[in-house]
Scaffold this motif. Structure first.
Motif, PDB file in Angstrom:
ATOM      1  N   THR A 135      62.183 -79.912  62.757  1.00  0.00           N
ATOM      2  CA  THR A 135      63.244 -78.936  62.895  1.00  0.00           C
ATOM      3  C   THR A 135      63.896 -79.099  64.256  1.00  0.00           C
ATOM      4  OG1 THR A 135      63.801 -76.589  63.016  1.00  0.00           O
ATOM      5  CG2 THR A 135      61.562 -77.185  63.629  1.00  0.00           C
ATOM      6  N   ARG A 136      65.204 -79.002  64.284  1.00  0.00           N
ATOM      7  CA  ARG A 136      65.922 -79.181  65.551  1.00  0.00           C
ATOM      8  C   ARG A 136      65.563 -78.076  66.527  1.00  0.00           C
ATOM      9  NH1 ARG A 136      71.803 -81.926  64.054  1.00  0.00           N
ATOM     10  NH2 ARG A 136      70.875 -83.622  62.843  1.00  0.00           N
ATOM     11  N   GLN A 137      65.160 -76.928  65.983  1.00  0.00           N
ATOM     12  CA  GLN A 137      64.765 -75.839  66.866  1.00  0.00           C
ATOM     13  C   GLN A 137      63.397 -76.094  67.474  1.00  0.00           C
ATOM     14  OE1 GLN A 137      65.110 -72.274  64.546  1.00  0.00           O
ATOM     15  NE2 GLN A 137      67.327 -72.185  64.732  1.00  0.00           N
ATOM     16  N   GLY A 138      62.678 -77.056  66.929  1.00  0.00           N
ATOM     17  CA  GLY A 138      61.341 -77.373  67.416  1.00  0.00           C
ATOM     18  C   GLY A 138      61.299 -78.672  68.187  1.00  0.00           C
ATOM     19  N   GLY A 139      62.440 -79.061  68.736  1.00  0.00           N
ATOM     20  CA  GLY A 139      62.481 -80.298  69.507  1.00  0.00           C
ATOM     21  C   GLY A 139      62.440 -81.550  68.666  1.00  0.00           C
ATOM     22  N   ASN A 140      62.586 -81.361  67.339  1.00  0.00           N
ATOM     23  CA  ASN A 140      62.588 -82.504  66.429  1.00  0.00           C
ATOM     24  C   ASN A 140      61.308 -83.306  66.468  1.00  0.00           C
ATOM     25  OD1 ASN A 140      65.132 -82.702  64.840  1.00  0.00           O
ATOM     26  ND2 ASN A 140      65.965 -82.451  66.882  1.00  0.00           N
ATOM     27  N   THR A 141      60.200 -82.680  66.818  1.00  0.00           N
ATOM     28  CA  THR A 141      58.911 -83.354  66.727  1.00  0.00           C
ATOM     29  C   THR A 141      58.605 -83.579  65.258  1.00  0.00           C
ATOM     30  OG1 THR A 141      58.195 -82.232  68.726  1.00  0.00           O
ATOM     31  CG2 THR A 141      56.492 -83.248  67.361  1.00  0.00           C
ATOM     32  N   ILE A 142      58.274 -84.821  64.928  1.00  0.00           N
ATOM     33  CA  ILE A 142      58.154 -85.222  63.530  1.00  0.00           C
ATOM     34  C   ILE A 142      56.698 -85.186  63.087  1.00  0.00           C
ATOM     35  CG2 ILE A 142      58.501 -87.136  61.934  1.00  0.00           C
ATOM     36  CD1 ILE A 142      60.973 -87.898  63.507  1.00  0.00           C
ATOM     37  N   TYR A 143      56.469 -84.508  61.965  1.00  0.00           N
ATOM     38  CA  TYR A 143      55.137 -84.395  61.380  1.00  0.00           C
ATOM     39  C   TYR A 143      55.133 -85.099  60.027  1.00  0.00           C
ATOM     40  CZ  TYR A 143      54.525 -80.852  64.959  1.00  0.00           C
ATOM     41  OH  TYR A 143      54.456 -80.203  66.158  1.00  0.00           O
ATOM     42  N   PHE A 144      54.082 -85.858  59.787  1.00  0.00           N
ATOM     43  CA  PHE A 144      53.995 -86.683  58.591  1.00  0.00           C
ATOM     44  C   PHE A 144      53.122 -86.062  57.517  1.00  0.00           C
ATOM     45  CE2 PHE A 144      56.013 -90.748  59.575  1.00  0.00           C
ATOM     46  CZ  PHE A 144      56.248 -90.596  60.925  1.00  0.00           C
ATOM     47  N   GLY A 145      53.467 -86.372  56.254  1.00  0.00           N
ATOM     48  CA  GLY A 145      52.590 -86.064  55.146  1.00  0.00           C
ATOM     49  C   GLY A 145      51.497 -87.111  55.038  1.00  0.00           C
ATOM     50  N   GLU A 146      50.651 -86.943  54.034  1.00  0.00           N
ATOM     51  CA  GLU A 146      49.522 -87.858  53.869  1.00  0.00           C
ATOM     52  C   GLU A 146      49.910 -89.147  53.165  1.00  0.00           C
ATOM     53  OE1 GLU A 146      45.635 -84.975  53.998  1.00  0.00           O
ATOM     54  OE2 GLU A 146      46.382 -85.616  52.042  1.00  0.00           O
ATOM     55  N   GLY A 147      51.105 -89.178  52.623  1.00  0.00           N
ATOM     56  CA  GLY A 147      51.597 -90.423  52.052  1.00  0.00           C
ATOM     57  C   GLY A 147      51.380 -90.544  50.555  1.00  0.00           C
ATOM     58  N   SER A 148      52.171 -91.389  49.950  1.00  0.00           N
ATOM     59  CA  SER A 148      52.034 -91.734  48.536  1.00  0.00           C
ATOM     60  C   SER A 148      51.833 -93.235  48.436  1.00  0.00           C
ATOM     61  CB  SER A 148      53.297 -91.347  47.751  1.00  0.00           C
ATOM     62  OG  SER A 148      53.478 -89.955  47.689  1.00  0.00           O
ATOM     63  N   TRP A 149      50.708 -93.604  47.825  1.00  0.00           N
ATOM     64  CA  TRP A 149      50.409 -95.018  47.635  1.00  0.00           C
ATOM     65  C   TRP A 149      51.112 -95.509  46.380  1.00  0.00           C
ATOM     66  CZ3 TRP A 149      48.299 -98.755  50.410  1.00  0.00           C
ATOM     67  CH2 TRP A 149      47.393 -98.445  51.430  1.00  0.00           C
ATOM     68  N   LEU A 150      51.997 -96.477  46.528  1.00  0.00           N
ATOM     69  CA  LEU A 150      52.640 -97.094  45.372  1.00  0.00           C
ATOM     70  C   LEU A 150      52.116 -98.513  45.222  1.00  0.00           C
ATOM     71  CD1 LEU A 150      54.765 -97.333  43.092  1.00  0.00           C
ATOM     72  CD2 LEU A 150      56.386 -98.089  44.854  1.00  0.00           C
ATOM     73  N   THR A 151      51.593 -98.792  44.058  1.00  0.00           N
ATOM     74  CA  THR A 151      51.170-100.151  43.733  1.00  0.00           C
ATOM     75  C   THR A 151      52.023-100.650  42.586  1.00  0.00           C
ATOM     76  OG1 THR A 151      48.895 -99.695  44.420  1.00  0.00           O
ATOM     77  CG2 THR A 151      49.267-101.639  43.040  1.00  0.00           C
ATOM     78  N   VAL A 152      52.686-101.758  42.778  1.00  0.00           N
ATOM     79  CA  VAL A 152      53.508-102.370  41.727  1.00  0.00           C
ATOM     80  C   VAL A 152      52.775-103.594  41.220  1.00  0.00           C
ATOM     81  CG1 VAL A 152      55.747-103.351  41.126  1.00  0.00           C
ATOM     82  CG2 VAL A 152      55.598-101.528  42.849  1.00  0.00           C
TER      83      VAL A 152
END
Lengths: 113, 113
Positions: A95-112
């Motif tokens: 959030t721009r109000q939060g200094g734009n500190t970026i928080y990540f999710g746990e991810g999605s594993w895609l296997t093709v």
């Protein structure tokens, strides 16, 4: 505290199929980012949205598209999947109000296959 | 584009030892962040640095934002087995509404009990 929620955590698709990944950002975060991380690689920026509008574009293939919806969740659509698309896909939010500190999710594993 | 050089690429240390890793950039960043990533998981934010010269601690972790805005280091004191993982530095700018992260290649830390 609520974190970034991604679904599904794992999916397996065949070549030329289509896949959709979903992301629910941290509540009250206005910006969503998508990153792709190949095995042994650092995360690579794909695309971002601010207040439901695309705000920046990175190395996202033309076969991929994404959008952010009115409830701020985002979806990454991947079509004509190739073996090289196999990777961990992260959604992140800030959030721009939060200094734009970026928080990540746990991810999605895609296997093709 | 901007590139980050992160070193060392990997480290093997004895439990209890201190660890230091750093990142340098060819261009300046407004924000430096350090993340830790466990296998198959999303990067977890450790420390965010917003001002040149800033020195910030988080428990056994200490990080500094270089005065030139082109570098940052992360120190871990008295390492423990759960410190094992890959540590990424990331630089962030806020030009033209883009807040995407540029990642270093990561430092893989192994702690020998």
């Amino acid at each position: 505290a609520a974190g970034v929620i991604q679904s599904p955590r794992h999916l397996i698709k065949e070549k030329r199929e289509t896949a959709t990944l979903k992301c629910y950002p941290i509540p009250r975060h206005d910006t969503v980012y998508w990153y792709q991380q190949g095995p042994g690689q650092d995360p690579q920026f794909l695309i971002s949205f601010y207040e439901k509008m695309q705000s920046d574009k990175g190395s996202i293939p033309d076969r991929f598209s994404a959008q952010q919806f009115s409830d701020y969740h985002s979806e990454l659509n991947m079509s004509s999947l190739e073996l090289g698309d196999s990777a961990l896909y992260f959604c992140a939010s800030s959030t721009r109000q939060g200094g734009n500190t970026i928080y990540f999710g746990e991810g999605s594993w895609l296997t093709v296959v | 584009g901007q590139q980050l050089n992160q070193s060392p690429q990997s480290m093997f240390i004895q439990e209890g030892e201190d660890v230091s890793m750093n990142c340098t950039s060819s261009s300046i960043f407004n924000t430096w962040l350090w993340y830790k990533q466990d296998p198959g998981e999303g990067p977890v934010l450790l420390i965010a640095l917003y001002k040149a010269g800033e020195l910030t601690s988080n428990g056994r972790l200490t990080a500094q934002f270089g005065i030139t805005r082109k570098d940052s280091f992360l120190n871990i004191s008295a390492s423990i087995p759960s410190d094992v993982g890959i540590y990424f530095c990331a630089g962030q700018n806020s030009g033209a509404g883009s807040y995407q992260l540029t990642f270093g290649k990561g430092t893989k830390l192994s702690v020998i009990p």
